[in-house]
Motif scaffolding. Structure first.
Motif, mmCIF file in Angstrom:
data_model
loop_
_atom_site.group_PDB
_atom_site.id
_atom_site.type_symbol
_atom_site.label_atom_id
_atom_site.label_comp_id
_atom_site.label_asym_id
_atom_site.label_seq_id
_atom_site.Cartn_x
_atom_site.Cartn_y
_atom_site.Cartn_z
ATOM 1 N N ARG A 59 0.836 -1.208 0.000
ATOM 2 C CA ARG A 59 0.000 0.000 0.000
ATOM 3 C C ARG A 59 0.864 1.249 0.000
ATOM 4 O O ARG A 59 2.042 1.235 0.391
ATOM 5 C CB ARG A 59 -0.951 0.001 1.192
ATOM 6 N N GLN B 210 -7.074 -4.071 5.437
ATOM 7 C CA GLN B 210 -6.804 -4.177 4.006
ATOM 8 C C GLN B 210 -5.916 -5.374 3.659
ATOM 9 O O GLN B 210 -5.482 -5.511 2.520
ATOM 10 C CB GLN B 210 -6.160 -2.888 3.497
ATOM 11 N N VAL C 200 -2.499 -1.140 -3.136
ATOM 12 C CA VAL C 200 -3.675 -0.357 -2.772
ATOM 13 C C VAL C 200 -3.268 1.044 -2.321
ATOM 14 O O VAL C 200 -2.158 1.255 -1.823
ATOM 15 C CB VAL C 200 -4.516 -1.042 -1.665
ATOM 16 N N ASP D 194 -5.796 -0.272 9.973
ATOM 17 C CA ASP D 194 -6.055 -0.168 8.534
ATOM 18 C C ASP D 194 -5.253 -1.197 7.739
ATOM 19 O O ASP D 194 -5.764 -1.791 6.787
ATOM 20 C CB ASP D 194 -5.730 1.236 8.042
ATOM 21 N N ASP D 195 -3.995 -1.415 8.122
ATOM 22 C CA ASP D 195 -3.200 -2.421 7.429
ATOM 23 C C ASP D 195 -3.845 -3.804 7.572
ATOM 24 O O ASP D 195 -3.873 -4.589 6.625
ATOM 25 C CB ASP D 195 -1.766 -2.457 7.968
ATOM 26 N N ARG E 261 -4.370 4.188 0.159
ATOM 27 C CA ARG E 261 -5.163 4.573 1.334
ATOM 28 C C ARG E 261 -4.895 6.039 1.639
ATOM 29 O O ARG E 261 -3.742 6.485 1.611
ATOM 30 C CB ARG E 261 -4.794 3.703 2.541
ATOM 31 N N VAL F 170 -9.822 3.570 0.477
ATOM 32 C CA VAL F 170 -10.102 3.660 1.912
ATOM 33 C C VAL F 170 -9.596 4.993 2.444
ATOM 34 O O VAL F 170 -8.466 5.400 2.150
ATOM 35 C CB VAL F 170 -9.430 2.496 2.670
#
Length: 286
Positions: free
Chosen positions: A9, A208, A41, A204-205, A43, A76
């Protein structure tokens, strides 16, 4: 690499333009995921509502797309995840692992500089908190919330994680003494945010399914905090890859105030994504 699916990410704060250092980090994460058939991803870390701006979020996406990066949508945003942060804080509080703190930065500097304390220790968040409020009984409402490090380490006496970047390769372990002396009772929720970088990034990690955290060496010292929180919250730790930092001609790490080195400025003066890769020392995109 681990047999886990590689998911990396890039998690910028929309508080200013992306510069070469951001581009290097994002492209490094993207390249790692692509090389292993994984997923990259994006974020948006916008918990600082006073400084975050939609215009910068749009510019971030424009810059990354111009660099040739792509990611799943919707993106996100931390500002949408407040309930998850509150739930985690409640779980930690119910176990007696947090306490309310009313100290401001000036209070901390004065307490840490008291003669009996010796020279103030500096940790990932600046001066290591001297524990002024640890045994007080302040209300949580309107206060910062800190991790009770002593109690946390009684549950997790050794902090260990796997590193693959510039900080070294292999298992890195830290003992409780290091955590207490060099890190201390970190803030898990700031009074004006309801969370902190340390808490939100861990949650969050996990949400996701990030398998490999790619970020700069300047965040290496924060990693033990994140691994400790992962253990306390029953979350799987990712593999960490802390990369070198991109610096200016004087050796100073680039910051968002360095607008002259912003990706938008390079693009507007005719640079190509391949030029950016050469500037930060990355191979050409295949």
């Amino acid at each position: 690499m681990s047999r886990r699916r590689v998911i990396t990410r890039f998690a910028p704060s929309p508080t200013g333009p992306l510069h070469l250092g951001h581009a290097f980090s994002a492209m490094t994460a993207f390249d790692m995921a692509r090389a292993h058939g994984g997923c990259f991803v994006l974020r948006i870390e916008d918990i600082d509502r006073s400084r975050s701006r939609v215009k910068w979020e749009r510019e971030i996406e424009r810059d990354l797309a111009w660099l040739g990066l792509s990611w799943p949508r919707p993106v996100v945003r931390q500002s949408d995840r407040a309930p998850a942060y509150r739930e985690a804080l409640l779980r930690l509080a119910e176990r007696g692992l947090t306490y309310a703190c009313i100290c401001n930065r000036s209070d901390i500097r004065e307490a840490a500089a008291a003669p009996q304390e010796g020279a103030p220790m500096l940790g990932p968040d600046g001066i290591v908190y001297p524990g002024t409020c640890k045994h007080a009984d302040h209300p949580y409402e309107g206060s910062a919330i800190r991790l009770h490090m002593d109690r946390a380490l009684a549950l997790v006496p050794e902090i260990a994680f796997e590193e693959t970047g510039a900080a070294g390769t292999g298992r890195i372990a830290l003992d409780a003494e290091h955590m207490l002396r060099m890190i201390g009772d970190v803030v898990l929720a700031r009074r004006d945010m309801g969370t902190s970088y340390h808490l939100s990034v861990v949650l969050d990690d996990s949400a996701q399914s990030i398998s490999h955290v790619v970020r700069g060496l300047d965040l290496f010292d924060a990693t033990p905090i994140h691994v400790l929180l992962q253990s306390l919250l029953g979350l799987r730790s990712p593999i960490y890859h802390h990369h070198r930092l991109i610096r200016d001609d004087t050796g100073k790490r680039l910051a968002k105030r360095d607008d002259a080195r912003s990706i938008a400025a390079y693009r507007d003066t005719g640079a190509t994504p391949a030029d950016i890769r050469r500037l930060v020392g990355l191979p050409s995109a295949s």
